[in-house]
Structures are given as C-alpha cells and as structure tokens.
Design an enzyme around this catalytic site. Structure first.
Site, mmCIF file in Angstrom:
data_model
loop_
_atom_site.group_PDB
_atom_site.id
_atom_site.type_symbol
_atom_site.label_atom_id
_atom_site.label_comp_id
_atom_site.label_asym_id
_atom_site.label_seq_id
_atom_site.Cartn_x
_atom_site.Cartn_y
_atom_site.Cartn_z
ATOM 1 N N GLY A 1 0.811 -1.211 0.000
ATOM 2 C CA GLY A 1 0.000 0.000 0.000
ATOM 3 C C GLY A 1 0.842 1.256 0.000
ATOM 4 O O GLY A 1 0.322 2.360 -0.098
ATOM 5 N N GLN A 2 2.163 1.069 0.102
ATOM 6 C CA GLN A 2 3.053 2.231 0.205
ATOM 7 C C GLN A 2 3.367 2.862 -1.146
ATOM 8 O O GLN A 2 3.896 3.956 -1.206
ATOM 9 C CB GLN A 2 4.348 1.847 0.945
ATOM 10 C CG GLN A 2 5.447 1.168 0.118
ATOM 11 C CD GLN A 2 5.237 -0.319 -0.111
ATOM 12 O OE1 GLN A 2 4.147 -0.773 -0.380
ATOM 13 N NE2 GLN A 2 6.301 -1.077 -0.042
ATOM 14 N N ALA A 45 11.306 -1.177 7.490
ATOM 15 C CA ALA A 45 12.490 -0.369 7.784
ATOM 16 C C ALA A 45 12.647 0.814 6.809
ATOM 17 O O ALA A 45 13.746 1.343 6.649
ATOM 18 C CB ALA A 45 13.759 -1.225 7.803
ATOM 19 N N THR A 56 12.432 1.864 -1.066
ATOM 20 C CA THR A 56 12.766 2.904 -2.052
ATOM 21 C C THR A 56 14.273 3.001 -2.206
ATOM 22 O O THR A 56 14.807 3.013 -3.321
ATOM 23 C CB THR A 56 12.204 4.269 -1.603
ATOM 24 O OG1 THR A 56 10.784 4.181 -1.567
ATOM 25 C CG2 THR A 56 12.630 5.385 -2.543
ATOM 26 N N ALA A 86 17.047 9.665 -3.616
ATOM 27 C CA ALA A 86 15.881 9.425 -2.750
ATOM 28 C C ALA A 86 16.218 8.673 -1.465
ATOM 29 O O ALA A 86 17.126 7.852 -1.426
ATOM 30 C CB ALA A 86 14.821 8.639 -3.525
ATOM 31 N N GLY A 136 8.545 6.036 4.703
ATOM 32 C CA GLY A 136 7.335 5.361 5.178
ATOM 33 C C GLY A 136 7.127 5.470 6.673
ATOM 34 O O GLY A 136 6.005 5.665 7.144
ATOM 35 N N GLU A 137 8.193 5.328 7.449
ATOM 36 C CA GLU A 137 8.056 5.356 8.902
ATOM 37 C C GLU A 137 8.245 6.742 9.527
ATOM 38 O O GLU A 137 7.455 7.131 10.383
ATOM 39 C CB GLU A 137 9.042 4.369 9.522
ATOM 40 C CG GLU A 137 8.695 2.930 9.189
ATOM 41 C CD GLU A 137 9.794 1.984 9.585
ATOM 42 O OE1 GLU A 137 10.817 1.951 8.880
ATOM 43 O OE2 GLU A 137 9.639 1.289 10.604
#
Lengths: 330, 421
Positions: A47-48, A87, A91, A282, A286-287
């Site tokens: 879903g990321q 983690a 990407t 990049a 996410g976290e």
C-alpha cells in the site's frame, strides 16, 4: 471552555535493517519480445506505492513510459529476494538495485544496437521511447523490439544487487554507524482542548519531511497523511486495553482509530536535499512520517491547557483528570 | 545531481495499482476460491500462561472434519520467528500468551470447522503469569520461557562522554517518566490465505505478507521440505505497517494442504487478527536532560524498557533502534542510554511503523519544550541551537555527512505554524 494551543515536534530516523545486518536487495531487468521491460523484485506492495515508484525508477533509466514497465513482485519462484517491505528501506535499497539492473540492461541494449546498426562506437547514441538512434542521424535507429528479437529465444536479462552500509556497534558503549541514511522531519499542530470534556481536536497541522529526492510527490503526500493519522491515533485514541494478557479492545467498535472526520487538513511540505547514495537521491519515508506527530500534539496540549501528559493515549478521562488536578492546585 | 534532467522521477504518476483497487478488481487472499477447497480454523489459548494437554478425538469425529492438526503433525521444526525461533507452530507443552495457537481444524466448511473448535478439549494447568515488564525483570518473577534464566531478552548500552560530570555543569535539568501503550497496526485487511499443492509437488501458499522470501524459508523449515518446494504468492495486501512480518497462518495452511492434498483456506475475523499478529512495544522511558543557560544541551540519560510480550519477534532490534534514536536529532556530548527488551505474558510485540523509534520522541520532544520553558527561551530557537546538521556527530559517534536538511524542515513548519492562529 475551549482552549487552543500550538505544539511542535521533530525527529530523525535511520532507515534500513541497520547494525551491520546484511541488507540486500536483488533486482532483475529483462527486455521483453515486445520491447517492453520487465522488472522482477521480491519487494511487496503493502500500500506504500512500491509498484509505482519502482516502475518510475526503471522507466527513468530505460527512457520508457511507466506503462512500458512490467512490474513483477508476487511470486518467490520467479522473483529474486529483495528483503522485507519494512524499515523504510524499499525505495532506497530495492530502488537502487532496480536502478543498477536497468542501467546494466540499457548498456547491453546499446551494445547490441551498435552491432545491429553496424556502428563503430556507442558515442552519440540516444535511447528514447523504445528506440535506440544516432542523435546526429535519427534515421539510423533500431527498436527495442528488434533488439529483443535479435536474441531469438534467449531473453536479455540482467540481475544486480544493492547492499546497504551500516556497522555493528560495540557491545559496551553502543558506538558505531548503526543506520544509513537518516531522514529528518518536523511537524507543527494546533489543537483545541475542551476543558469540560477533555476532548482534543486537531485544528491544523503542518508537516515538513525530508525525502532526499521525491520520486513521486503525490505518493509522499499520501504517506504523510497516513503517518499523521497513525501518529494522531497513537497520541489520542489507541489502546488495546490489555488486562491480564487479554486484549479487551479487539474490534474497531472499541479499538478507536482516527477516521476521515477526525483528520485535519495537513499542510505537506516536501524538503529535498539529495542523498548521493540513494536512487536519484531518494530516501525512504514510510516510517519517519509518523514519528513527530504524537510529540507535537502533546506539546500543543500543554500550550493550550498547561498540563503535561506523559502517558499516551491522551484519552478525555485522562486529560480531564489532569486539568481538574491542575485547577485544584491553584 | 542538480543538473540531471528527469522525465518520470519527480512526477506524481498515478499509482499503477490504483484502478484495480478502486474498482474492486484487485485480488486479496480472501478473494481466492478453488475447486474442492477446505477451510481451516485455529484454536487459540484462553490463558496467558499454562501447561496444556490437548484431546482432539471428539472434534475429529464430527462429520465433515477432515483432520485437527497439533504440534504432532509438524514434520519439520515446530518453531518459527524472525530473530529467534521462539514461536511454536502449535504449542506443545505450554502456552505463553492469550491467543497462542494450539490446534488447526480442517473441515469441509467454515461452519463445521467452527463447531469442531468447540469440541477440542484443552486441559489447562494454569501457571503464575507476569504482565508488568518491571516485575518481569526481577529475578523472582515467573519465567516466560523455561530455557531462559531471565525475562530480560536484550540490553542495549549506549555511552558517550561523562554524563554525571556534565549534569553537574547544567543550569537546567528536566527529569520525567513517560509511558506509551500497546497498540495495533489496525490494517484494513485481516489475515487470510489459501494453500495448495501444485502438480509438480510444489507447496504453494497465497498470503498477504511483507516478506515472501522469508515466509518461504519459515514454511520450508517447519515442513522439513527443501526451499525450492515452497512457493509464496503475494496477492494484493490491505496494509501491513509491520504487522505482517511474523508468521500467522502461513505454516498452518501449508501443513493442511500438504496433509490433505487439497486447497485449504483460512480467513481471520477482526478479533482473531488482533490476537494473531504482533503489536507495538509499550515503552516505559525515564529521561533526564540538561542544558546550559545559553541553551546548549549538555547531558542526557535515559532508561527505556520495552515489553515484548511472550515472544521476541524483532525486540532486540526494536529496542536497539529505540536506544539509538533516544537523543532525538540533537547534538548532546554526554549521553547514557540503557534500553531493555523484556518478556512478559502479554500479547507479543514486534515490528510496527517507526520500529522502536516512534516512542522516544514522545519523551525527548516534551523534554525539549520543558527545558526551553525553564530557560525562558523560544522552544524552536532552543531546538535550532542543538539540532543535527552536516558534520554533526550522533551519540553513537556517527558523522552525518550529507543530506541533513532538518533546519529547513523546522523553518518550513515554523513559517506556517505561526500563521495558524
């Protein structure tokens, strides 16, 4: 009475497994008979947005459209291991592996184009939209499809690996380089506290997130909104109410999470400062996008009503008790 | 880097999987149906700590029940776990938490499987349990794992400079204890999966996961089969956030399909999902932070205790990450951090978005505001005096070489937050 306050929080976040743990991502790039390029990785789409941004990385390198990338990540029998979707590492790690694999494939495609076009060098060749051609004489060109066909039944495939760097820390003093890269971010919120009910509403929020380089700004904004919701839930709503090892709040009718009705408009600022070891600069986000939210809310509550809440979640009961205690102390 | 022209990177390309998801065409594990498919249901422990004896005979006698699996049916290792193999596929002698899997009913329908669950007899010999991590750290506490002489699973130590001496030089000191709760990932799609044997004897498990290749290894080890005989297919995933890193139903389904030679499906309800997967570690954080009157941070001391519940999952890595991030993004020359991961009989904690570094900001960012207040300084100005920038050294001695735009982030936020009135 309703009282408003502003609070601030900022964080840093180390990405990857860290502590010298092997952090390995493999990727395969393959030229398909129809001239499109397939990418095989073990990275999951949870879903990321992995499928999208990884296709963008491959498309960028191969000078293709995203639609010309076939992204395959569903099956262990045909995809290489790219590590876990965790983690905040996909990407950066798998992105790097895909970039390397695509660059390798591109090199082979150009090499074959030189042979097919009977040129004496690859100098001056340009790759664009499934074609390889001579910039100074564009008629001298060959399509990806024809290049693929020239390999007959053997598909042109390149596999590359990216391994991130980090060191184990010494056991006595915890010194070392546990994570790389680190990502930074800051959050400001305005809350409104109802001093009669203890209810906290978020009125406004601003988030500035360092991303190294944004691969897909809209997907980053989506992550920031999602991270904000999760941090908001952590600060104000969520408690499993574990009693003697048993989860009492085990359904969404009693385990409360923020809904769209609770969410404020979050103003999102993407801060770019490319990381030289990242794919196109990049870093993963996410976290980190959830880590500054709860402290900003807690600081805003103090700014509004002058009580320090040291335990989350700040349920209305908990906050009201603290407000009453403060009034009594006066 | 700056003079590079990019065509696609940097563009808000539409998600490649967006349309299939919004149109309801994406296939999630629950959407998979196969001919002759059987259904599985898990029997879970009602008690947090007990010796068990299981009798499945009455359940197996029900018409439509194919088999009830217990630890006796696991052909390979009856264990799994991301760091340590401390989870049992099915508990053999002892349960360590409410929700521990004891048996798995395979039946012709979900209804029959449900009925059979009620007919499995479990004789619980209740043991003293421990739910408070501070209690669990004491020598006298009941031990969650018999083979361990302490419930302290991991201790991370971080030390730089001389904290005691530095505190004596601080003009302001703030000391507090913070607590965070145990929370769930609350992903949209509860666990579900289908397993089947392919014609070439490959055992295939379709399951929403965060790491198919690791699931493959865990299934292979439990099944006692070579890795290449196991295939994991990852359909659409309805959120994960760390909650799909540990095994839930993968091995149960693999075993059921292997034994019955038929496709077997399991679907968790929301409450079973809450019981089945990991949680965020609740932390108890004792913080002491000191600064000089000109607003420079000089010393910080923190003790962090993380409750990992009955199983380790990622606990050492989570508490290490918590310890490494305990200072926040600030240059502090004298730091001492001790972080502990502790077993209890609570639900097990593992990976969750932020992985141990989500909890410390609740402590260190409030400490920053409190120090600024004592110093009568603007909290942003106080932070700007101390934040990481290019060339900064972290408490672990790491030099931050590039891409450290924290100052920009803070300035961007403060520019706009001041307009919120």
């Amino acid at each position: 009475m309703k009282k408003r306050g502003i609070g601030f929080g900022n964080t840093f976040y180390g990405t990857g497994y860290g502590n010298g743990f092997p952090d390995v991502s493999n990727a395969v790039a393959e030229l398909r008979p129809d001239g499109r390029v397939a990418i095989y990785v073990g990275a999951t789409e949870v879903g990321q947005g992995a499928k999208t941004i990884m296709s963008q990385i491959a498309a960028e390198v191969m000078e293709l459209k995203v639609e010309d990338i076939i992204f395959i990540n569903e099956d262990t029998s045909i995809t290489p291991d790219s590590g876990t979707a965790a983690a905040s590492r996909q990407t950066y790690n798998t992105g790097n592996a895909i970039k390397k694999a695509a660059e390798s494939l591109k090199k082979e495609i150009i090499k074959r184009a030189v042979e097919i076009l009977e040129l004496n060098s690859e100098t001056g060749l340009k790759v664009e939209n499934k074609n390889v051609y001579l910039k100074t004489f564009p008629d001298k060109r060959v399509t990806f499809e024809d290049i693929a066909k020239s390999f007959k039944d053997n598909l042109l495939r390149k596999e590359e690996v990216f391994i991130a760097h980090s060191t184990q820390m010494d056991e006595e003093e915890g010194q070392g380089c546990p994570y790389w890269p680190y990502t930074f971010g800051a959050c400001g919120v305005e809350v409104e506290v109802d001093t009669e009910t203890g209810k906290v509403d978020i009125i406004n929020a601003v988030v500035a997130q360092d991303v190294g380089k944004a691969i897909n700004p809209l997907l980053i904004e989506g992550q920031i909104d999602g991270g904000f919701a999760m941090g908001y839930g952590y600060a104000i709503f969520e408690d499993l109410n574990v009693k003697k090892g048993e989860i009492k709040h085990n359904r969404f009718s009693n385990y409360l999470i923020p809904t769209s009705l609770d969410m404020p408009n979050v103003e999102k600022i993407i801060v770019e400062d490319p990381e030289s070891t990242g794919p196109f600069g990049a870093k993963g986000i996410g976290e980190p996008v959830m880590t500054y939210v709860a402290p900003a809310i807690l600081n805003a509550i103090y700014n509004a009503v002058g009580v320090r809440v040291t335990e989350v979640p700040v349920t209305p009961e908990k906050l009201l008790k603290l407000i009453v205690e403060k009034e009594q102390r006066k | 880097m700056s003079n590079m022209t990019l065509n696609i990177v940097g563009k808000s390309v539409l998600r490649v999987d967006a349309l299939s998801k919004v149109k309801g065409e994406a296939i999630y594990p629950q959407d998979i149906y196969m001919d002759g498919m059987l259904y599985g249901k898990t029997l879970r422990s009602k008690y947090p700590h007990a010796y068990i004896k299981v009798d499945t005979s009455e359940a197996e006698a029900i018409d439509g029940v194919i088999k009830v699996l217990t630890y006796k049916d696991v052909p390979g290792h009856n264990s799994h776990g991301v760091l340590f193999k401390d989870h049992e596929v099915f508990c053999e002698k002892k349960v360590r938490r409410v929700g521990d899997p004891i048996a798995f009913v395979i039946a012709e329908s979900e209804k029959i499987a449900d009925e059979a669950l009620g007919k499995i007899k479990v004789d619980y010999d209740i043991l003293e349990a421990v739910f408070d991590p501070i209690e669990a750290m004491k020598e006298s506490s009941p031990k969650v794992h018999d083979n361990e002489d302490s419930n302290i699973l991991y201790h991370y130590k971080l030390k730089t400079g001389d904290v005691e001496e530095a505190f004596s030089k601080c003009d302001v000191i703030v000391e507090n204890e913070y607590k965070t709760s145990m929370v769930d990932h609350a992903f949209l799609q509860p666990e579900a999966g289908v397993a089947y044997m392919e014609e070439d004897e490959t055992l295939t498990v379709c399951v929403a996961t965060q790491y198919p290749h690791f699931d493959q290894l865990e299934v292979a080890e439990a099944m006692g089969l070579p890795l290449e005989k196991i295939k994991i297919i990852n359909p659409a995933v309805g959120g994960a956030f760390g909650g799909r890193e540990d095994i839930t139903l993968q091995i149960h389904l693999a075993l059921a399909a292997y034994i019955t030679k038929k496709p077997v499906k399991a679907i968790y309800s929301r409450d079973e999902s809450f019981e089945a997967h990991s949680k965020r570690h609740p932390y108890i954080m004792k913080y002491k932070t000191g600064a000089t009157k000109d607003g420079k941070l000089l010393a910080m001391e923190a003790t962090i205790i993380g409750d990992t519940g009955a199983y380790a999952s990622w606990a050492p890595n989570v508490l290490r990450k918590g310890g490494v991030h305990a200072t926040g993004p600030y240059e502090i020359p004298n730091v001492k951090v001790d972080s502990y991961a502790v077993y209890t009989n609570n639900p097990f904690a593992g990976a969750m978005r932020g992985f141990g570094a989500t909890q410390p900001p609740i402590a260190y960012e409030q400490q920053m505001d409190m120090l600024a207040e004592k110093l009568e300084m603007d909290p942003i100005e106080f932070r700007l005096k101390n934040i990481f920038k290019e060339g900064s050294k972290t408490a672990t001695g790491q030099i931050l070489a590039e891409s450290i735009p924290l100052k920009n982030c803070i300035e961007e936020v403060t520019k706009r937050i001041n307009t919120i009135k």
